[in-house]
Scaffold this active site. Structure first.
Site: not given
Length: 336
Positions: A122-123
């Site tokens: 993810g981020c």
């Protein structure tokens, strides 16, 4: 796709407060006579959004071309044969042979380059990919590590009228970054890395593989959880914390993952930062939206270019990104 007039009004009001002017997609948009904005290829058709297999086939075809554009922008001509390591971070597609191998071929890198994939994190994968590069260079000062963060977020639009889901999807745009990490004393110096997890928040951000692409869940409670956690980190102020015993005012540069306007507001409030401290992060959010793992790299690019503010040499900086867990991944750096 929102049938209820009241919900449509709420949606438009929330979009207007998002702090995002532009997002980008590798799809070419087209508006049909009925006003449904789609792509020229008809990839997204009302009632016929594609399955996961079709989306992954598109990732395999498109991702190497996007990566090659980022490498061209990095300006590595004449240096590509010197690359010793490749680190690729992505959470928006899977394929084997891997995206790392596809990039090696498309970019004309040495087939013997050491490859590592940071997948589905993810981020905050930007921090993890830089941490790996940092370790490689510390163990071998002659190493030249190419770090690629590649996310095709618009590959995972879902056909739904649910406001929360739509707002989550529409935070995101496509983005790809390429960075070179070496022992050369130029750019920014990566100093140290540290991660922490916010208790009782595992369900706040989830990203799961579904039959119709990947399904994102982003709870509205995330900003509040981050704000409270960072306030606690500031108050504890010991060597084991995220700030390593320092104070927010000890840092002259902040590079924060532009996950959304309320995320940046939460960081600003939790750390007690002045109003212009997140200048670069808010600029990236405005111009590109949230590009998952590529976003923080875009912020660092603006720090490197000193866009809009003056940064003195040897200024201490703090970088942080948030993602599933709910976890915060951070590193400190120095401008050189």
């Amino acid at each position: 796709m929102i049938d209820d007039r009241r919900n449509a009004a709420i949606f438009k009001r929330m979009v207007g407060r998002a702090g995002i002017d532009h997002r980008f997609s590798y799809f070419v948009p087209e508006t049909d006579p009925d006003g449904f904005t789609a792509d020229t290829e008809g990839f997204y058709r009302p009632g016929q959004f594609p399955g996961t297999a079709t989306r992954m086939a598109r990732f395999e075809k498109t991702a190497p071309m996007i990566a090659e554009q980022a490498l061209d922008a990095l300006g590595l001509d004449g240096e590509r044969e010197r690359i010793t390591h490749l680190v690729v971070a992505s959470c928006t597609g899977f394929v084997a042979p891997g995206i790392d191998q596809l990039i090696v071929k498309a970019a004309g890198l040495n087939p013997g380059v050491e490859r590592t994939v940071v997948g589905f994190m993810g981020c905050y994968a930007a921090v993890n990919s830089l941490r790996l590069a940092h370790h490689f260079v510390r163990s071998d000062p002659a190493a030249r590590v190419l770090v690629v963060n590649l996310e095709l977020c618009t590959l995972h639009f879902q056909e739904t009228g649910n406001i929360e889901q739509l707002l989550s999807m529409l935070l995101f745009g496509d983005g790809c970054s390429a960075a070179l990490v070496t022992a050369d004393e130029t750019g920014i110096a990566l100093d140290d890395f540290r991660a922490t997890t916010i208790a009782d928040s595992a369900d706040a951000i989830t990203w799961r593989i579904g039959d119709q692409g990947f399904d994102m869940h982003l709870s509205g409670e995330v900003p509040g959880k981050i704000q409270r956690a960072l306030k606690f980190e500031t108050e504890r102020n010991d060597g084991d914390g995220l700030l390593r015993g320092t104070r927010p005012e000890d840092y002259g540069v902040w590079a924060v993952h532009a996950g959304g306007r309320t995320i940046l507001d939460a960081v600003e409030s939790g750390f007690g930062l002045p109003g212009d401290a997140l200048h670069w992060s808010r600029g990236v959010l405005r111009d590109f939206g949230n590009m998952s793992s590529a976003t923080l790299m875009f912020v660092l690019q603006r720090v490197l270019g000193q866009a809009g503010l003056s940064v003195d040499r040897a200024t201490k900086g703090f970088a942080v990104a948030f993602g599933p867990g709910l976890a915060a991944e951070s590193f400190r750096f120095t401008t050189v």
